[in-house]
Design a protein around this motif. Structure first.
Motif, short mmCIF file in Angstrom:
data_model
loop_
_atom_site.label_atom_id
_atom_site.label_comp_id
_atom_site.label_asym_id
_atom_site.label_seq_id
_atom_site.Cartn_x
_atom_site.Cartn_y
_atom_site.Cartn_z
N ARG A 610 -27.37 34.85 22.60
CA ARG A 610 -28.22 34.49 23.73
C ARG A 610 -28.10 35.52 24.84
N ARG A 611 -26.87 35.98 25.01
CA ARG A 611 -26.66 37.06 25.97
C ARG A 611 -25.53 37.93 25.45
N PRO A 612 -25.43 39.14 25.93
CA PRO A 612 -24.42 40.05 25.39
C PRO A 612 -23.03 39.43 25.53
N SER A 614 -19.33 38.63 26.44
CA SER A 614 -18.63 38.91 27.69
C SER A 614 -17.29 38.21 27.63
N PRO A 615 -16.25 38.80 28.22
CA PRO A 615 -14.94 38.14 28.21
C PRO A 615 -14.95 36.84 29.03
N HIS A 616 -15.96 36.68 29.85
CA HIS A 616 -15.98 35.54 30.75
C HIS A 616 -16.69 34.33 30.18
N LEU A 617 -17.47 34.55 29.11
CA LEU A 617 -18.33 33.48 28.61
C LEU A 617 -18.16 33.35 27.11
#
Lengths: 806, 338
Positions: A610-612, A614-617
């Motif tokens: 859905r989105r690139p 990321s370590p945060h998500l």
């Protein structure tokens, strides 16, 4: 066209540097695309004279030549078979840089003195290949007898070759003489006239019958006897070679030379090939003819044939016949100079797939007045080169001599079209320099173009001549003046742009695909629904096919955008973790025999993350709800008030998009079988919508609605219901029972699994109650929520979590 | 415990409790419990009436203090929860940010929109027409009758004898003129065109063209130069110049090639092959026959027209050396531009 500057100099004085000349010609519309400087690399190469030739002992093929180059003589060992005493040759001294004639790939080497068979060779006599003039390496280059011994070779043979890319209408300039005329007009220098011997006026030795002027406007034929076929003089060979034409023999070379010089294609027929009078006729039905290039060709209907009573000997204006080819045994020829019908030549050459230099020239229209001039020039050359003896006068068929009509050119017309003031004197001067006949009147010029300028028929044509010779650099840049035309806004284009920009903001990337596709690319989509909405697949016989496709990959006009977008998606998934694409463009639908309809569609295809990451998500894989969100959001953003996304009962994970009750497309998760056929191994969701329906339903402006200034009361309701109950049903109940203060609701959570019983789900809705005229109490909110809870129990048999349950 | 002491105890219990609150939902529960209308603090305040006046004063002060402290703590906590992280000194600010997901227009579209923006600013209107065209509109009405040798300038894909994939946007000239005559006209005609042409680094079988057309009284070749120069300076840079070279198109008379100064500004480079100029467009004054076919009187009005390739514009602006990149739709290409 390649033109040696030295040849131009025969006709016109050239003072300016060649780059300046090229620039002037280019601006005037005779584009010079290349300047070749032959001889720029010939350091230490001189004109030498072969004084003496001696055999080299024990080497049959080698000779020892003593060559004088003015200052001195030296000896070279050579294997050139054509070397002879008294020749002028190109002598390279030690240190000269020459093309390595024996290398497989082009490269240069520096000449060193060597010993061959124990004999010292102090230099080299060069072939054309070694000098970089051509690939010729059979023997050495023999220079013209006029060359000055000891002069640097560049002064004898060095030249600039200009390459031209002439537009169609400047066909008249496609020759040395034609270019010289143009240069004369541009630079103001006068051309040198060549006096061509006048051929006998009466007593034609050869007769011809031309069927009509629909075949040729003019036809000349000159008999020449006593020919000796041999190679042409060096200067002719060198000019042809510099112009990119291969030297064949003195007769063929003479016709080619005159074509390059004057622009008129000529042809020589071996006179032994024909019996009696020549006939110029249209081809017979089913006629087959063998051309010079040994091809037996069926003649297209209407082809101009040169024949005698019995058989054809050439295709007029295109190519001669093998049966009348000039060979070493030829002693007598018929030399043809004609003005064939341009359209007929064009049609036949195209139909045969045989475009020759001659046919290209005839297609563009030749000047009938040029034909006798070129013929006389060719006769002159053949007398010099082949000892030819002209027999009688040329046969000349010219039933309707052309008459150029005078064109009126009001002085004001030049300013009206060019936007720049040109003095009447200058107009007159320019036109005269182009050999136009000019009569001046108080407010206008009466202008008659020369016979070779049949392209000039209108005042606008004359304005162009004045403009390009006056100089386009002189034209100022001014913005249009006067009243501004009404600027019309294009609603459709505006909406298209808004949609694209919305989709981009939503994270999608636009693709643009070819309009042309293949049956193979469309075939997998056969299974998609074709009924009510836009057709995504059509049987091949309903598609619009291009007759002459470049490849079978691009043969049919696309009926849908989806195949292309999905192919882009597949290709990009190989290297991208997220691929969200859209295309908004035309598809093509057959409409009887007329032009097809070109409705626009919007295709969306999403896959990958859905989105690139990321370590945060947490990573999330794109799913149908992403697609639904895009479609929903876009239609809302375009203010399509009448749309609905409805479950497709026929297919799982599919939504129908309805606008104003009409099916306007679909949005769905693609089924595994289709994905397998498309060679995609990840889940893909895709939609295709009929943009024309969206366009019809979108509303441009929205009206401001006052919002409540009072705080809202927010309450949650969590319900437990059968898994089979769709969220849409729950929402219908919420709306129906919520009362007038219900302002909004939002599904916040869907939960299945322990501790819920099997087959059940929990839905958590956030409710918002608000009034326009006062602050609601918490109790009023609670009352609204209770009403909704009652409705859910009654209508859907739902349990309310927290109150119905312990 | 006296009432003021009770209030202080509530305050400290509430603040203790607040340290364990981790969600906005828990925070709301906390607020209801301590600060709500029926919360603990409210309960304590309700007792004010039943105590001595001295105690009441002290309790009142304590209650006000507690209320203020708890509201402040609540607001602070709410802010903390909303920004999702404590002001943590150990936060690694060098970790990457969370990029918003934004898509992009295709490079051709982006370029086309830029061209349209500039020309609409000069009063031109966008006018779109069919991609599949009749031979008559694509050639005949543009002064290219059948068998005209200049037809060779366009290698054409045919659908039938008299229907083609348009080889240029010029048929739109006739359609626009026929729709709007005798009014003065300024339109640009953008769109896809097709050629039967072998594909290589600088030729595509499909490409976008933008045609410009201005018809009216007083339109001259100098106006074309002015308009094109204004366009060039916005599209490529204020330091660019425009030059005309003589040329030939059957539908314009006079006809010109339009060159602009190269990125090297005339110094000579590989892109311009040392000439300092780049050919970007062809145009001229609309041929009288074409004006007449469009319904205008060529003795009264004049017009200029030009056509240019959108991809070529983009290639020059972005230093792209191969036109085949455009319609492969590889995101590694497309992402570089938008």
């Amino acid at each position: 066209m390649r033109v040696p500057v030295s040849w131009l100099r025969e006709y016109i004085e050239l003072d300016q540097p060649v780059t300046q000349l090229a620039h002037l010609l280019t601006i005037a519309g005779l584009e010079v695309t290349g300047i070749e400087d032959t001889g720029s690399g010939w350091d230490r190469v001189f004109v030498g004279m072969v004084e003496r030739i001696e055999r080299v002992p024990e080497a049959d093929r080698l000779v020892l030549a003593t060559v004088n180059y003015g200052a001195d003589s030296l000896t070279v060992v050579t294997g050139a078979p054509n070397i002879a005493e008294g020749q002028k040759v190109a002598l390279a001294l030690e240190g000269a840089v020459l093309v390595d004639a024996y290398a497989d790939t082009p490269r240069k080497r520096k000449l060193k003195a060597t010993k061959i068979k124990g004999i010292r060779s102090q230099g080299m006599v060069c072939s054309e290949r070694e000098l970089g003039l051509s690939s010729e390496h059979e023997g050495i280059l023999v220079l013209d007898g006029d060359a000055t011994v000891g002069a640097p070779l560049a002064t004898a043979l060095g030249d600039h070759i200009l390459t031209f890319d002439l537009p169609n209408n400047l066909a008249y300039a496609n020759s040395v003489v034609g270019l010289a005329r143009e240069i004369a007009a541009i630079t103001g220098v006068v051309c040198r006239e060549r006096s061509v011997p006048i051929l006998a006026a009466t007593g034609a030795a050869t007769m011809a019958t031309v069927e009509g002027k629909h075949l040729a406007a003019r036809y000349l034929l000159q008999r020449l006897d006593n020919l000796v076929i041999r190679p042409s003089s060096p200067y002719i060979q060198q000019r042809l070679q510099a112009s990119g034409v291969r030297s064949i023999n003195n007769v063929v070379d003479a016709t080619n030379y005159v074509m390059l010089e004057y622009g008129q294609p000529l042809h020589g027929f071996d006179r032994d090939a024909s019996e009696g009078d020549v006939v110029v006729r249209a081809s017979h039905t089913g006629e087959v003819f063998e051309t010079l290039d040994h091809q037996r060709r069926p003649m297209p209907p209407g082809t101009v044939m040169i024949a005698d009573a019995a058989r054809a000997i050439g295709i007029g204006g295109i190519m001669g016949g093998l049966n009348s080819e000039v060979t070493e045994a030829t002693t007598s020829i018929l030399l043809e100079s004609a003005t064939f019908d341009p359209i007929r030549i064009r049609r036949s050459a195209r139909a045969m797939g045989l475009r020759t230099e001659a046919s290209a020239r005839f297609e563009r229209g030749m000047d009938p007045e040029l034909a006798p001039v070129a013929l006389a020039r060719a006769v002159e050359l053949l007398v010099q080169e082949a000892d030819a003896v002209p027999v009688g006068a040329p046969y000349d068929w010219y039933p309707e001599p052309i008459r150029q009509r005078a064109i009126e050119l009001p002085y004001a017309e030049v300013k009206r079209l060019l936007g720049v003031e040109v003095a009447p004197d200058e107009m007159e001067c320019i036109l005269r320099s182009l050999e136009f006949d000019v009569v001046s009147q108080p407010d206008r010029l009466l202008v008659t173009p020369p016979s070779y300028r049949q392209d000039v028929t209108l005042a606008a044509d004359l304005v162009e001549e004045i403009g390009r010779i006056h100089g386009y650099d002189e034209i100022p840049a001014t913005l249009p003046s006067g009243a501004l035309p009404v600027q019309r806004s294009d609603e459709a284009a505006l909406l298209e742009r808004r949609a694209r920009e919305w989709l981009v903001a939503a994270g999608l990337r636009e693709v643009i695909n070819y309009d042309l596709t293949s049956v193979a690319a469309l075939e997998p989509f056969r299974a998609l629904p074709a009924g009510a909405g836009p057709a995504f697949w059509q049987p091949v016989n309903q598609l619009i096919k291009v007759r002459n496709p470049l490849t079978t990959e691009r043969e049919y006009l696309r009926p849908s955008l989806l195949p292309g977008v999905l192919q882009n998606l597949r290709d990009n998934l190989r290297h991208q973790e997220a691929v969200w694409l859209f295309e908004l463009d035309r598809v093509f639908v057959r409409q009887g025999d007329g032009l097809p309809l070109e409705p626009r569609r919007l295709a969306v295809a999403l896959a990958g993350l859905r989105r690139p990451s990321s370590p945060h998500l947490a990573d999330g894989e794109t799913n149908l709800y992403d697609l639904k969100g895009v479609v929903d959001g876009l239609l809302a953003a375009l203010r399509v008030h009448t749309y609905a996304l409805v479950a497709d009962n026929e297919r799982p994970a599919s939504l129908g998009v309805e606008i104003g009750g009409r099916c306007a497309g679909f949005a769905s998760a693609l089924d595994a079988e289709l994905l397998a056929r498309l060679d995609i191994d990840r889940p893909v969701v895709a939609a295709e919508l009929d943009w024309e329906i969206i366009l019809g339903a979108a509303t441009r402006a929205t009206t401001f609605a006052a919002y409540s200034r009072y705080p809202a009361v927010r309450q949650d309701v969590a319900i437990l219901t059968q898994d089979s109950v769709p969220a849409a049903a729950v929402e219908q109940v919420i709306v129906r029972y919520g009362g007038r203060n219900l302002r909004g609701w939002r599904l916040r959570e869907v939960y299945r699994g322990a501790p819920l019983p099997e087959g059940m789900k929990s839905l958590l809705y956030g409710l918002e109650f608000q009034s326009d005229d006062r602050t609601l109490t918490e109790a009023e909110g609670t009352k609204g929520r209770r009403a909704i809870e009652r409705g859910l129990r009654e209508q859907l048999g739902a349990e309310i979590r927290g109150s119905d349950q312990p | 415990m006296s009432l003021p002491e009770q209030i202080v105890a509530i305050q400290s219990a509430a603040l203790d409790h607040l340290t364990t609150v981790a969600t906005t939902r828990d925070l709301e529960d906390w607020r209801v419990r301590y600060l709500g209308r029926k919360g603990e603090l409210a309960g304590a305040i309700a007792q004010l009436g039943s105590v001595s006046s001295d105690e009441r004063r002290a309790a009142g002060q304590a209650a006000n203090g507690a209320k203020a402290a708890l509201q402040e703590a609540h607001a602070a906590k709410l802010g903390e929860l909303k920004i999702g992280a404590k002001q943590d000194n150990a936060l690694d600010v060098t970790l990457p940010g969370i990029a918003p997901v934004i898509g992009g227009l295709h490079l051709t579209r982006h370029t086309l929109y830029e061209i349209i923006r500039i020309f609409t600013g000069m009063g031109f209107t966008v006018f779109e027409t069919n991609e599949v065209e009749s031979d008559e509109y694509n050639f005949g009405l543009l002064n290219l009758p059948p068998d005209h040798p200049a037809r060779d300038m366009w290698d054409t894909m045919y659908v039938s004898d008299d229907v083609v994939l348009r080889t240029h946007t010029s048929p739109g000239q006739i359609r626009a003129m026929r729709q709007f005559n005798p009014e003065p006209l300024r339109v640009i005609l953008p769109g896809k065109c097709h050629r039967y042409e072998a594909v290589d680094a600088s030729h595509e079988s499909m490409f976008y063209q933008v045609e410009g057309l201005a018809v009216g009284e007083g339109i001259t070749l100098a106006s074309l130069k002015g308009v094109f120069e204004a366009f060039t300076q916005q599209m490529f840079g204020a330091d660019r110049k425009v030059r005309f070279r003589g040329s030939y198109f059957p539908f314009t008379e006079p006809s010109v090639e339009i060159d602009i100064t190269c990125n090297c500004l005339g110094a000579g480079c590989a892109v311009c092959k040392g000439t300092g100029w780049l050919e970007v467009s062809g145009g001229g004054m609309v041929h009288p026959t074409v004006l007449r076919n469009g319904g205008y009187d060529p003795d009264i009005v004049s017009g200029f027209a030009f056509g240019m390739g959108v991809e070529r514009n983009a290639m020059l602006r972005h230093g792209i050396d191969d036109i085949r990149h455009f319609y492969t739709n590889d995101l590694r290409f497309l992402k570089q531009f938008a």
